[in-house]
Write a protein that holds these residues in place. Structure first.
Motif, mmCIF file in Angstrom:
data_model
loop_
_atom_site.group_PDB
_atom_site.id
_atom_site.type_symbol
_atom_site.label_atom_id
_atom_site.label_comp_id
_atom_site.label_asym_id
_atom_site.label_seq_id
_atom_site.Cartn_x
_atom_site.Cartn_y
_atom_site.Cartn_z
ATOM 1 N N HIS A 66 0.832 -1.214 0.000
ATOM 2 C CA HIS A 66 0.000 0.000 0.000
ATOM 3 C C HIS A 66 0.859 1.254 0.000
ATOM 4 N N GLN A 69 7.019 2.035 3.731
ATOM 5 C CA GLN A 69 6.986 2.374 5.156
ATOM 6 C C GLN A 69 8.344 2.160 5.785
ATOM 7 N N ALA A 88 5.924 5.072 15.633
ATOM 8 C CA ALA A 88 5.845 3.674 15.188
ATOM 9 C C ALA A 88 6.416 3.515 13.783
ATOM 10 N N GLN A 89 5.952 4.308 12.828
ATOM 11 C CA GLN A 89 6.427 4.193 11.456
ATOM 12 C C GLN A 89 6.103 5.453 10.674
ATOM 13 N N HIS A 117 3.449 10.781 6.269
ATOM 14 C CA HIS A 117 2.781 10.590 7.555
ATOM 15 C C HIS A 117 3.732 9.919 8.539
ATOM 16 N N ILE A 129 1.192 -0.038 19.528
ATOM 17 C CA ILE A 129 0.270 0.566 18.549
ATOM 18 C C ILE A 129 -0.915 -0.352 18.262
ATOM 19 N N VAL A 141 -0.903 11.432 14.244
ATOM 20 C CA VAL A 141 -0.129 11.366 13.007
ATOM 21 C C VAL A 141 0.278 12.778 12.605
ATOM 22 N N SER A 196 -9.247 9.972 11.241
ATOM 23 C CA SER A 196 -9.146 8.504 11.207
ATOM 24 C C SER A 196 -7.889 8.048 10.470
ATOM 25 N N LEU A 197 -7.677 6.736 10.507
ATOM 26 C CA LEU A 197 -6.729 6.125 9.577
ATOM 27 C C LEU A 197 -7.267 6.382 8.186
ATOM 28 N N THR A 199 -6.562 4.433 5.715
ATOM 29 C CA THR A 199 -6.645 3.120 5.067
ATOM 30 C C THR A 199 -7.543 2.247 5.919
ATOM 31 N N PRO A 200 -8.101 1.204 5.348
ATOM 32 C CA PRO A 200 -8.826 0.251 6.182
ATOM 33 C C PRO A 200 -7.953 -0.227 7.322
HETATM 34 N N1 LIG Z 1 -2.546 7.254 6.478
HETATM 35 S S1 LIG Z 1 -2.467 6.496 7.884
HETATM 36 O O1 LIG Z 1 -3.798 6.396 8.433
HETATM 37 O O2 LIG Z 1 -1.502 7.173 8.737
HETATM 38 C C1 LIG Z 1 -1.859 4.880 7.598
HETATM 39 C C2 LIG Z 1 -1.677 4.383 6.321
HETATM 40 F F1 LIG Z 1 -2.009 5.079 5.220
HETATM 41 C C3 LIG Z 1 -1.119 3.127 6.121
HETATM 42 F F2 LIG Z 1 -0.950 2.660 4.845
HETATM 43 C C4 LIG Z 1 -0.742 2.353 7.187
HETATM 44 S S2 LIG Z 1 0.031 0.819 6.883
HETATM 45 O O3 LIG Z 1 1.227 1.143 6.109
HETATM 46 O O4 LIG Z 1 0.277 0.135 8.101
HETATM 47 C C5 LIG Z 1 -0.983 -0.175 5.838
HETATM 48 C C6 LIG Z 1 -2.335 -0.417 6.384
HETATM 49 O O5 LIG Z 1 -2.549 -0.103 7.667
HETATM 50 C C7 LIG Z 1 -0.962 2.820 8.497
HETATM 51 N N2 LIG Z 1 -0.608 1.955 9.517
HETATM 52 C C8 LIG Z 1 -0.797 2.192 10.920
HETATM 53 C C9 LIG Z 1 -2.249 2.013 11.331
HETATM 54 C C10 LIG Z 1 -2.635 0.563 11.237
HETATM 55 C C11 LIG Z 1 -1.829 -0.280 12.215
HETATM 56 C C12 LIG Z 1 -0.396 0.094 12.284
HETATM 57 C C13 LIG Z 1 0.522 -0.744 12.928
HETATM 58 C C14 LIG Z 1 1.872 -0.402 12.986
HETATM 59 C C15 LIG Z 1 2.326 0.764 12.383
HETATM 60 C C16 LIG Z 1 1.441 1.592 11.708
HETATM 61 C C17 LIG Z 1 0.098 1.283 11.707
HETATM 62 C C18 LIG Z 1 -1.504 4.093 8.675
HETATM 63 F F3 LIG Z 1 -1.682 4.588 9.906
#
Ligand SMILES: NS(=O)(=O)c1c(F)c(F)c(S(=O)(=O)CCO)c(N[C@H]2CCCc3ccccc32)c1F
Ligand SMILES: [Zn+2]
Length: 263
Positions: A66, A69, A88-89, A117, A129, A141, A196-197, A199-200
């Motif tokens: 997606h 990261q 976290a990332q 992000h 997380i 974020v 919100s997030l 992404t799903p």
């Molecule tokens: N735009 S956004 O809302 O900030 C956003 C993204 F667009 C996005 F693609 C990701 S993802 O790469 O993990 C792919 C799908 O979740 C995240 N992940 C976060 C939330 C989900 C759980 C998790 C666990 C560990 C680290 C990061 C995250 C995300 F937060």
């Protein structure tokens, strides 16, 4: 990640069929329309801790199908919010070579080339997380709008490894660098809202801070980001380019969009 895409039969218009929150309230991203902004003098400059990572620190750079990261050190945090939020990332959203417009948040419907992000979770209340991700006070974020302009040396710390993660689920170890250099100079000017997030599963769990001032990357750097990656596995016979990985802007409804700056 699960089987969702940005376009097509599993695309964003269908996310809510499997992920109910995606069709719910407090969704992100949104358009920052001038008429809806409210200046809030209580919004303090963002303060980050330990963003200047040593090159001895090893981070994981990955293609999750997606986005690209980068895992971040748990020493990194945001210290200026009511709770401490631990990093976290970080990841990106971008357009394509033919259409360099792929930011998620927009300003008076202007879409920027890309958006960075930096994802943090509330470490005062949650141990990690995964437990924070679906809580209303779980995540914070930092969003950075990216436009095409001057070359960005900090961006090279990621781009120079991008050919090692061309396909989904590929990962490489990269040396730490100063993540602060990926943020704009001014951390005192930003948009703030509850969202919100993007992404799903679209959990309404994010305190969004999107900096007013964009950073720049060169056209060549943008093209590298927009053309290097595939959302498909290395062995897939039909490689699927990874681009236009942005969600459309969502209804603001009765939400307040706060700004830390006056015009
Ligand atoms: N735009 S956004 O809302 O900030 C956003 C993204 F667009 C996005 F693609 C990701 S993802 O790469 O993990 C792919 C799908 O979740 C995240 N992940 C976060 C939330 C989900 C759980 C998790 C666990 C560990 C680290 C990061 C995250 C995300 F937060
Ligand atoms: Zn994102």
């Amino acid at each position: 990640g699960a089987k969702w895409t940005y376009d097509g039969p599993q695309g964003q218009d269908h996310w809510s069929e499997r992920y109910p929150y995606c069709g719910g309230a407090l969704q992100s991203p949104i358009d920052f329309e001038s008429g809806l902004l409210r200046f809030d003098p209580t919004l303090r400059p963002i303060e980050v801790q330990n963003y200047n990572l040593s090159p001895n620190e090893q981070l994981t750079l990955g293609n999750n199908g997606h986005s690209v990261q980068l895992s971040l050190s748990p020493m990194m945090s945001i210290s200026s919010l009511h709770n401490q939020y631990t990093a976290a990332q970080l990841h990106f959203h971008w357009g394509s070579a033919s259409r360099p417009a792929g930011s998620e948040h927009t300003v008076n419907n202007k879409q920027y080339a890309a958006e960075l992000h930096v994802v943090h979770y509330n470490s005062d209340k949650y141990p990690n997380i995964s437990t924070a991700v679906d809580k209303s006070d779980g995540l914070a974020v930092l969003g950075v709008l990216v436009e095409v302009g001057m070359f960005n040396p900090a961006f090279e710390h990621i781009l120079k490894f991008i050919n090692g993660i061309k396909y989904r689920d590929q990962k490489v170890k990269v040396p730490g660098f100063n993540i602060r250099a990926l943020l704009p100079t001014r951390l005192d000017e930003y948009y703030r809202y509850d969202g919100s997030l993007t992404t799903p599963p679209c959990y309404p769990s994010v305190l969004w801070t999107v900096f007013r001032n964009p950073i720049t990357i060169s056209r060549k750097q943008f093209l590298t980001l927009a053309t290097a990656l595939y959302s498909s596995n290395a062995q897939d016979s039909a490689p699927m380019p990874l681009n236009n990985n942005y969600r459309k802007t969502q209804p603001v409804d009765s939400r307040l969009i706060l700004v830390s700056f006056k015009e």
